[in-house]
Scaffold this motif. Structure first.
Motif, PDB file in Angstrom:
ATOM      1  N   LYS A 273      19.779  -4.523  -8.850  1.00 53.68           N
ATOM      2  CA  LYS A 273      19.761  -4.413  -7.389  1.00 53.68           C
ATOM      3  C   LYS A 273      18.388  -3.956  -6.910  1.00 53.68           C
ATOM      4  O   LYS A 273      17.723  -3.165  -7.557  1.00 53.68           O
ATOM      5  CB  LYS A 273      20.829  -3.425  -6.928  1.00 53.68           C
ATOM      6  N   LEU A 274      18.011  -4.479  -5.763  1.00 52.49           N
ATOM      7  CA  LEU A 274      16.757  -4.042  -5.157  1.00 52.49           C
ATOM      8  C   LEU A 274      17.022  -2.777  -4.368  1.00 52.49           C
ATOM      9  O   LEU A 274      17.728  -2.806  -3.365  1.00 52.49           O
ATOM     10  CB  LEU A 274      16.241  -5.120  -4.209  1.00 52.49           C
ATOM     11  N   GLU A 275      16.496  -1.675  -4.852  1.00 52.09           N
ATOM     12  CA  GLU A 275      16.697  -0.407  -4.147  1.00 52.09           C
ATOM     13  C   GLU A 275      15.545  -0.194  -3.182  1.00 52.09           C
ATOM     14  O   GLU A 275      14.421  -0.587  -3.442  1.00 52.09           O
ATOM     15  CB  GLU A 275      16.714   0.767  -5.149  1.00 52.09           C
ATOM     16  N   GLY A 276      15.832   0.442  -2.082  1.00 54.02           N
ATOM     17  CA  GLY A 276      14.774   0.846  -1.140  1.00 54.02           C
ATOM     18  C   GLY A 276      14.216  -0.308  -0.331  1.00 54.02           C
ATOM     19  O   GLY A 276      14.539  -1.472  -0.553  1.00 54.02           O
ATOM     20  N   GLU A 277      13.361   0.035   0.604  1.00 47.61           N
ATOM     21  CA  GLU A 277      12.746  -0.932   1.505  1.00 47.61           C
ATOM     22  C   GLU A 277      11.483  -1.508   0.869  1.00 47.61           C
ATOM     23  O   GLU A 277      10.904  -0.904  -0.031  1.00 47.61           O
ATOM     24  CB  GLU A 277      12.319  -0.215   2.784  1.00 47.61           C
ATOM     25  N   VAL A 278      11.033  -2.650   1.380  1.00 45.20           N
ATOM     26  CA  VAL A 278       9.724  -3.157   0.989  1.00 45.20           C
ATOM     27  C   VAL A 278       8.698  -2.159   1.528  1.00 45.20           C
ATOM     28  O   VAL A 278       8.724  -1.824   2.707  1.00 45.20           O
ATOM     29  CB  VAL A 278       9.454  -4.544   1.624  1.00 45.20           C
ATOM     30  N   PRO A 279       7.804  -1.638   0.670  1.00 50.03           N
ATOM     31  CA  PRO A 279       6.821  -0.667   1.176  1.00 50.03           C
ATOM     32  C   PRO A 279       5.857  -1.317   2.179  1.00 50.03           C
ATOM     33  O   PRO A 279       5.778  -2.541   2.256  1.00 50.03           O
ATOM     34  CB  PRO A 279       6.074  -0.227  -0.079  1.00 50.03           C
ATOM     35  N   SER A 280       5.137  -0.491   2.898  1.00 52.02           N
ATOM     36  CA  SER A 280       4.179  -1.003   3.875  1.00 52.02           C
ATOM     37  C   SER A 280       2.971  -1.623   3.169  1.00 52.02           C
ATOM     38  O   SER A 280       2.480  -1.087   2.174  1.00 52.02           O
ATOM     39  CB  SER A 280       3.702   0.147   4.759  1.00 52.02           C
ATOM     40  N   PRO A 281       2.484  -2.755   3.683  1.00 54.05           N
ATOM     41  CA  PRO A 281       1.280  -3.350   3.075  1.00 54.05           C
ATOM     42  C   PRO A 281      -0.013  -2.726   3.598  1.00 54.05           C
ATOM     43  O   PRO A 281      -1.099  -3.200   3.290  1.00 54.05           O
ATOM     44  CB  PRO A 281       1.389  -4.815   3.505  1.00 54.05           C
ATOM     45  N   ILE A 282       0.105  -1.667   4.408  1.00 51.97           N
ATOM     46  CA  ILE A 282      -1.096  -1.050   4.986  1.00 51.97           C
ATOM     47  C   ILE A 282      -1.636   0.033   4.046  1.00 51.97           C
ATOM     48  O   ILE A 282      -0.882   0.897   3.584  1.00 51.97           O
ATOM     49  CB  ILE A 282      -0.784  -0.449   6.377  1.00 51.97           C
ATOM     50  N   ASN A 283      -2.949  -0.026   3.801  1.00 45.27           N
ATOM     51  CA  ASN A 283      -3.652   0.950   2.945  1.00 45.27           C
ATOM     52  C   ASN A 283      -2.913   1.205   1.630  1.00 45.27           C
ATOM     53  O   ASN A 283      -2.648   2.349   1.252  1.00 45.27           O
ATOM     54  CB  ASN A 283      -3.825   2.285   3.677  1.00 45.27           C
ATOM     55  N   THR A 284      -2.557   0.138   0.936  1.00 44.65           N
ATOM     56  CA  THR A 284      -1.810   0.285  -0.325  1.00 44.65           C
ATOM     57  C   THR A 284      -2.672   0.945  -1.401  1.00 44.65           C
ATOM     58  O   THR A 284      -3.890   0.799  -1.416  1.00 44.65           O
ATOM     59  CB  THR A 284      -1.331  -1.083  -0.849  1.00 44.65           C
ATOM     60  N   LYS A 285      -2.002   1.647  -2.301  1.00 45.05           N
ATOM     61  CA  LYS A 285      -2.700   2.325  -3.406  1.00 45.05           C
ATOM     62  C   LYS A 285      -2.842   1.339  -4.570  1.00 45.05           C
ATOM     63  O   LYS A 285      -2.137   0.334  -4.615  1.00 45.05           O
ATOM     64  CB  LYS A 285      -1.865   3.526  -3.871  1.00 45.05           C
ATOM     65  N   PRO A 286      -3.746   1.653  -5.515  1.00 44.66           N
ATOM     66  CA  PRO A 286      -3.852   0.764  -6.672  1.00 44.66           C
ATOM     67  C   PRO A 286      -2.538   0.752  -7.471  1.00 44.66           C
ATOM     68  O   PRO A 286      -1.674   1.590  -7.233  1.00 44.66           O
ATOM     69  CB  PRO A 286      -4.968   1.387  -7.519  1.00 44.66           C
ATOM     70  N   GLY A 287      -2.431  -0.149  -8.418  1.00 42.50           N
ATOM     71  CA  GLY A 287      -1.221  -0.213  -9.247  1.00 42.50           C
ATOM     72  C   GLY A 287      -0.325  -1.358  -8.818  1.00 42.50           C
ATOM     73  O   GLY A 287      -0.603  -2.047  -7.839  1.00 42.50           O
ATOM     74  N   CYS A 288       0.764  -1.534  -9.577  1.00 41.80           N
ATOM     75  CA  CYS A 288       1.701  -2.616  -9.286  1.00 41.80           C
ATOM     76  C   CYS A 288       2.413  -2.331  -7.965  1.00 41.80           C
ATOM     77  O   CYS A 288       2.937  -1.245  -7.757  1.00 41.80           O
ATOM     78  CB  CYS A 288       2.718  -2.730 -10.419  1.00 41.80           C
ATOM     79  N   LYS A 289       2.467  -3.327  -7.102  1.00 40.05           N
ATOM     80  CA  LYS A 289       3.049  -3.109  -5.769  1.00 40.05           C
ATOM     81  C   LYS A 289       4.570  -2.946  -5.822  1.00 40.05           C
ATOM     82  O   LYS A 289       5.180  -2.447  -4.893  1.00 40.05           O
ATOM     83  CB  LYS A 289       2.685  -4.265  -4.858  1.00 40.05           C
ATOM     84  N   PHE A 290       5.170  -3.397  -6.911  1.00 41.04           N
ATOM     85  CA  PHE A 290       6.635  -3.344  -7.013  1.00 41.04           C
ATOM     86  C   PHE A 290       7.115  -2.041  -7.660  1.00 41.04           C
ATOM     87  O   PHE A 290       8.312  -1.765  -7.717  1.00 41.04           O
ATOM     88  CB  PHE A 290       7.124  -4.560  -7.822  1.00 41.04           C
ATOM     89  N   ARG A 291       6.186  -1.210  -8.137  1.00 41.38           N
ATOM     90  CA  ARG A 291       6.577  -0.109  -9.030  1.00 41.38           C
ATOM     91  C   ARG A 291       7.597   0.852  -8.412  1.00 41.38           C
ATOM     92  O   ARG A 291       8.462   1.367  -9.107  1.00 41.38           O
ATOM     93  CB  ARG A 291       5.346   0.655  -9.513  1.00 41.38           C
ATOM     94  N   ASP A 302       1.342   2.681 -12.214  1.00 39.64           N
ATOM     95  CA  ASP A 302       0.702   3.441 -11.136  1.00 39.64           C
ATOM     96  C   ASP A 302      -0.810   3.277 -11.158  1.00 39.64           C
ATOM     97  O   ASP A 302      -1.475   3.459 -10.153  1.00 39.64           O
ATOM     98  CB  ASP A 302       0.995   4.948 -11.303  1.00 39.64           C
ATOM     99  N   GLU A 303      -1.323   2.984 -12.343  1.00 38.51           N
ATOM    100  CA  GLU A 303      -2.774   3.018 -12.523  1.00 38.51           C
ATOM    101  C   GLU A 303      -3.466   1.734 -12.113  1.00 38.51           C
ATOM    102  O   GLU A 303      -4.479   1.745 -11.444  1.00 38.51           O
ATOM    103  CB  GLU A 303      -3.109   3.328 -13.989  1.00 38.51           C
ATOM    104  N   ARG A 304      -2.930   0.621 -12.536  1.00 42.23           N
ATOM    105  CA  ARG A 304      -3.618  -0.635 -12.188  1.00 42.23           C
ATOM    106  C   ARG A 304      -2.630  -1.778 -11.962  1.00 42.23           C
ATOM    107  O   ARG A 304      -1.540  -1.809 -12.536  1.00 42.23           O
ATOM    108  CB  ARG A 304      -4.660  -1.011 -13.240  1.00 42.23           C
ATOM    109  N   MET A 305      -3.097  -2.692 -11.120  1.00 43.43           N
ATOM    110  CA  MET A 305      -2.285  -3.864 -10.788  1.00 43.43           C
ATOM    111  C   MET A 305      -2.224  -4.778 -12.014  1.00 43.43           C
ATOM    112  O   MET A 305      -3.262  -5.065 -12.614  1.00 43.43           O
ATOM    113  CB  MET A 305      -2.968  -4.606  -9.632  1.00 43.43           C
ATOM    114  N   PRO A 306      -1.029  -5.217 -12.418  1.00 41.92           N
ATOM    115  CA  PRO A 306      -0.970  -6.112 -13.582  1.00 41.92           C
ATOM    116  C   PRO A 306      -1.573  -7.475 -13.247  1.00 41.92           C
ATOM    117  O   PRO A 306      -1.439  -7.954 -12.132  1.00 41.92           O
ATOM    118  CB  PRO A 306       0.538  -6.237 -13.854  1.00 41.92           C
ATOM    119  N   GLU A 307      -2.251  -8.055 -14.245  1.00 44.86           N
ATOM    120  CA  GLU A 307      -2.826  -9.394 -14.047  1.00 44.86           C
ATOM    121  C   GLU A 307      -1.754 -10.463 -14.244  1.00 44.86           C
ATOM    122  O   GLU A 307      -0.827 -10.257 -15.026  1.00 44.86           O
ATOM    123  CB  GLU A 307      -3.863  -9.663 -15.131  1.00 44.86           C
TER     124      GLU A 307
END
Ligand SMILES: Nc1ncnc2c1ncn2[C@@H]1O[C@H](COP(=O)(O)OP(=O)(O)OP(=O)(O)O)[C@@H](O)[C@H]1O
Ligand SMILES: [Mg+2]
Length: 328
Positions: A273-291, A302-307
């Protein structure tokens, strides 16, 4: 697939919007993919993940922030003069909103005729009129509709007008931005079938944007899954459904209802199940956006976006957890 001609090549494309007070909204954030001649590439993801922005930037309706989009090897964002004019004919878009995308002050004839005039496709009035009639009939409308205004049509009919407007200039490549989402379920299949038929007849290449995975499977050769401006998985329709790798793709697939309640109940037990809301795309932090919504998140997420990695069999995935699983 690889020896087929690449029509559109998107390389590390970024499209950011400045949204005031120094904030940046990363609508498209480093996306790469190719589209091959004659194929339909489906693009799916939740509302706000950047599908429309990506489609518009790919065909030069928006400037890019970074990266490159090549149409048959030429940079879409630096085309000038005759080349730019030709490109605007070869590449068309059917817009998401059949109500807002057609000018209410114009007749259907004027709407479809505009492209014919701009690109000087008819030698005289009679040819122009006949072309308009032909294209109306091609999309399942008729010549009596030509002199009417947009408000006199249903949503499905408006979408057909939008399709006729795009087709009349004889494009090679079309971005279809949720062409059926605003329509009744009963009309959706008709429009999809029409698009498939026209593609075959005219040898068109499609980027088909949708947020409903079940429908995308029907029409697409390959599917790109977007999450918050990034591409998380890209593969053939068959692979995506049979062997989804990314946890987000798995969650999207398990959200498709199965008509049989017994199977549905059984599957419910294992549903991701998809828990929680889609986070805001404003001023996103590094790392995987889905984490933040991912059951498998690890410190590296948390550290870097996966390629986006090629895992073979025309299958690309961007996920640290999937990388780790493959190594085990
Ligand atoms: N012109 C703009 N200015 C600022 N932000 C924008 C602009 N256009 C889009 N956005 C933002 O970019 C993000 C992606 O929007 P986009 O319309 O591309 O999403 P989408 O995937 O097409 O969504 P939907 O499924 O609802 O159509 C959203 O957060 C949206 O608010
Ligand atoms: Mg959209």
């Amino acid at each position: 697939m690889e020896d087929r001609e690449i029509v559109l090549s998107v390389q590390h494309l970024k499209k950011y919007f400045n949204v005031g007070k120094g904030s940046v909204l990363k609508a498209v954030d480093d996306i790469s993919f190719d589209i091959y001649k004659g194929e339909t590439l489906g693009m799916v993801g939740e509302s706000g993940c950047g599908k429309t922005t990506c489609g518009r930037t790919c065909i030069g309706l928006y400037d890019k922030t970074d990266g490159q989009v090549l149409y048959k090897g030429k940079d879409v964002h630096t085309l000038m003069g005759k080349e730019r004019f030709e490109f605007k004919k070869k590449v068309q878009m059917v817009f998401q909103d059949p109500y807002g995308s057609l000018d209410p002050r114009m007749t259907v004839s004027d709407i479809i005729g505009e492209g014919i005039d701009i690109h000087h496709l008819a030698s005289g009035k009679t040819e122009r009129q006949n072309m308009i009639y032909n294209y109306l009939e091609m999309v399942g409308l008729n010549r009596e509709h030509a002199n009417r205004f947009v408000h006199e049509f249903s949503g499905g009919q408006r979408q057909r007008i939008g399709i006729a407007r795009a087709l009349v200039v004889q494009p090679e490549f079309m971005v279809l931005d949720e062409p059926i989402s605003a329509l009744d379920v009963s009309i959706q299949a008709q429009i999809v079938n029409l698009l498939v038929e026209l593609q075959k007849k005219m040898g068109l290449t499609y980027l088909f944007v949708a947020h409903d995975l079940s429908m995308v499977k029907h029409i697409s050769d390959r599917v790109a899954v977007l999450y918050l401006g990034t591409l998380v998985e890209l593969t053939t329709s068959e692979q995506l459904y049979a062997n989804p790798n990314h946890p987000y793709t798995q969650a999207l697939l398990s959200a498709i209802p199965i008509p049989d309640p017994e199977i549905e109940q059984e599957r419910d037990k294992n549903k991701i199940k998809l828990e929680g809301e889609v986070p805001s795309p404003i001023n996103t932090k590094p790392g995987c956006k889905f984490r933040k919504r991912c059951n498998y998140a690890m410190p590296v997420c948390d550290e870097r976006m996966p390629e986006l990695k090629d895992i073979g069999n025309q299958h690309f995935v961007a996920c640290h957890y999937c990388d780790q699983q493959r190594k085990l």
